[in-house]
Design a protein around this motif. Structure first.
Motif, PDB file in Angstrom:
ATOM      1  N   LEU A   1      -9.308   4.910   0.617  1.00 38.42           N
ATOM      2  CA  LEU A   1      -9.555   4.953  -0.796  1.00 38.42           C
ATOM      3  C   LEU A   1      -8.490   5.127  -1.782  1.00 38.42           C
ATOM      4  O   LEU A   1      -8.571   4.441  -2.954  1.00 38.42           O
ATOM      5  CB  LEU A   1     -10.363   6.234  -1.103  1.00 38.42           C
ATOM      6  N   PHE A   2      -7.524   5.576  -1.530  1.00 35.78           N
ATOM      7  CA  PHE A   2      -6.262   5.594  -2.363  1.00 35.78           C
ATOM      8  C   PHE A   2      -5.215   4.673  -1.878  1.00 35.78           C
ATOM      9  O   PHE A   2      -4.002   4.958  -1.788  1.00 35.78           O
ATOM     10  CB  PHE A   2      -5.887   6.993  -2.275  1.00 35.78           C
ATOM     11  N   ALA A   3      -5.586   3.723  -1.283  1.00 40.16           N
ATOM     12  CA  ALA A   3      -4.518   2.365  -0.744  1.00 40.16           C
ATOM     13  C   ALA A   3      -3.525   1.992  -2.054  1.00 40.16           C
ATOM     14  O   ALA A   3      -2.271   1.772  -1.251  1.00 40.16           O
ATOM     15  CB  ALA A   3      -5.724   1.421  -0.266  1.00 40.16           C
ATOM     16  N   ASP A   4      -3.893   2.013  -3.164  1.00 41.58           N
ATOM     17  CA  ASP A   4      -3.011   1.652  -4.167  1.00 41.58           C
ATOM     18  C   ASP A   4      -1.893   2.492  -4.257  1.00 41.58           C
ATOM     19  O   ASP A   4      -0.921   2.215  -4.713  1.00 41.58           O
ATOM     20  CB  ASP A   4      -3.841   1.459  -5.341  1.00 41.58           C
ATOM     21  N   LEU A   5      -1.850   3.762  -3.677  1.00 44.95           N
ATOM     22  CA  LEU A   5      -0.718   4.569  -3.481  1.00 44.95           C
ATOM     23  C   LEU A   5       0.326   4.538  -2.332  1.00 44.95           C
ATOM     24  O   LEU A   5       1.208   5.166  -2.036  1.00 44.95           O
ATOM     25  CB  LEU A   5      -1.152   6.014  -3.723  1.00 44.95           C
ATOM     26  N   LEU A   6      -0.462   3.524  -1.428  1.00 47.29           N
ATOM     27  CA  LEU A   6       0.361   3.235  -0.012  1.00 47.29           C
ATOM     28  C   LEU A   6       1.081   2.037  -0.206  1.00 47.29           C
ATOM     29  O   LEU A   6       0.841   1.150  -0.877  1.00 47.29           O
ATOM     30  CB  LEU A   6      -0.477   3.407   1.017  1.00 47.29           C
TER      31      LEU A   6
ATOM     32  N   ALA B   1      -4.160  -5.942  -1.552  1.00 41.93           N
ATOM     33  CA  ALA B   1      -4.279  -5.379  -3.029  1.00 41.93           C
ATOM     34  C   ALA B   1      -3.272  -4.527  -3.387  1.00 41.93           C
ATOM     35  O   ALA B   1      -2.918  -4.248  -4.589  1.00 41.93           O
ATOM     36  CB  ALA B   1      -5.787  -4.414  -3.156  1.00 41.93           C
TER      37      ALA B   1
END
Lengths: 183, 183
Positions: free
Chosen positions: A101-106, A170
DNA sequence: CGCATTCTATATTGGCTCGATATATGACGA
DNA sequence: TCGTCATATATCGAGCCAATATAGAATGCG
């Protein structure tokens, strides 16, 4: 359906000790339901108090006493009554999806590693369930639930294989070169 | 990944009150993770104590004060650190499958009703997720997780539609006319 | 042979979580 | 007017998990 009721259900099939019930949970049920000693032992004590099961202590040579539980007719009725009630909603807690869900922080590397690990784990569980599906001694309910699990896990593997590039890509877009993190 | 960490994660996206976090859980996350007020409010208190979020009380006319939480830089670091750790296993608790497991203790009518109910519920959830999938404001992680949920739920519906006769029929076999129940 | 690990077996504890409930008020429809 | 729903916070009991403790046997490994 709490652990107490589920223990009662397992005891409709054969007598068992708490330890054996735990093993039953781990092999074949754990993919959709699990229970720990911390809930199984108190559950069996309470079922005994309520007269839904009986407990026979078998003193063993050089081992702790084995407490073998057997369901009573009242217990069987109570369980069938519980089965008749409409089941509650599934409760799922997936650390994997919560992380995705928080892939944009990885970093893309982290996401790829996460998905690789998930695929390995899922394929391994799938192999285990396929072994269990071959066992012909299983009850009809067992076989159906195992097949259900296989169908779901296959869908998960297919989805990850086909769509992983979407989320892996993404992560890159959210981090255009030079862009500062929000806040 | 406990509720505390997940609250922290939601706060990386925008400031929110406990009530709003609960709503976020219900719309879009509830199909794979849920949390109640009983865990959200204590989690936010603890996060505030630890300096990972700050709390700004907004006194509202004729309403209880709204406590708006905002993540701190330390909180952001702590969350990203938590994301880096390997996720734990999924924990699933399905009353439906637990009931199906004991299908041989139910009547074919009961099993059919159980499956009808499950299909209705699953199709309804599927429709909801498909609506959510259309929302283009969602983060990439959200969209991936929603698509994941759709793939899994579609597999469940297909499985039940194609295989329900297997378990509905099995209930009959276990109860041949005149046969006495075991025990 | 010694050492670590695993298995059998029961039990407890701390801490997390859910579901229900309480409190307070506004809005909306019947 | 009355019930219900939405906003908003908070607590409590009960249920449950993960870890730990205890204890002897078996197994594996060098």
């Amino acid at each position: 359906m709490d652990v107490r009721t589920l223990c009662l259900g397992l005891l409709t099939r054969s007598e068992a000790s708490g330890y054996e019930i735990k093993k039953a949970f781990q092999s074949g049920l754990s993919h959709f339901y699990d229970a720990s000693f911390g809930s199984i032992y108190p559950a069996l004590s309470r079922l005994t108090e309520e007269g839904l099961v009986t407990c026979k202590e078998e003193p063993q040579d050089k081992r702790p006493d084995k407490k073998v539980y057997r369901i009573t007719p009242a217990g069987r009725l109570a369980f069938i009554d519980a089965l008749g009630r409409p089941p509650g909603h599934d409760r799922i807690r997936s650390d994997f999806l919560a992380t995705i869900l928080f892939a944009d922080l990885l970093s893309p590397r982290q996401i790829a590693g996460l998905i690789d690990g998930r695929l390995t784990e899922t394929r391994s569980l799938l192999a285990e369930l396929r072994e269990q599906a071959k066992e012909e001694t299983r009850a009809a309910g067992d076989r159906f639930v195992i097949a259900y699990g296989i169908a779901v896990l296959e869908a998960e593997v297919t989805f990850l294989e086909e769509r992983r590039h979407v989320i892996e890509g993404a992560a890159l877009l959210g981090r255009a070169p030079g862009s500062a993190a929000a806040d």
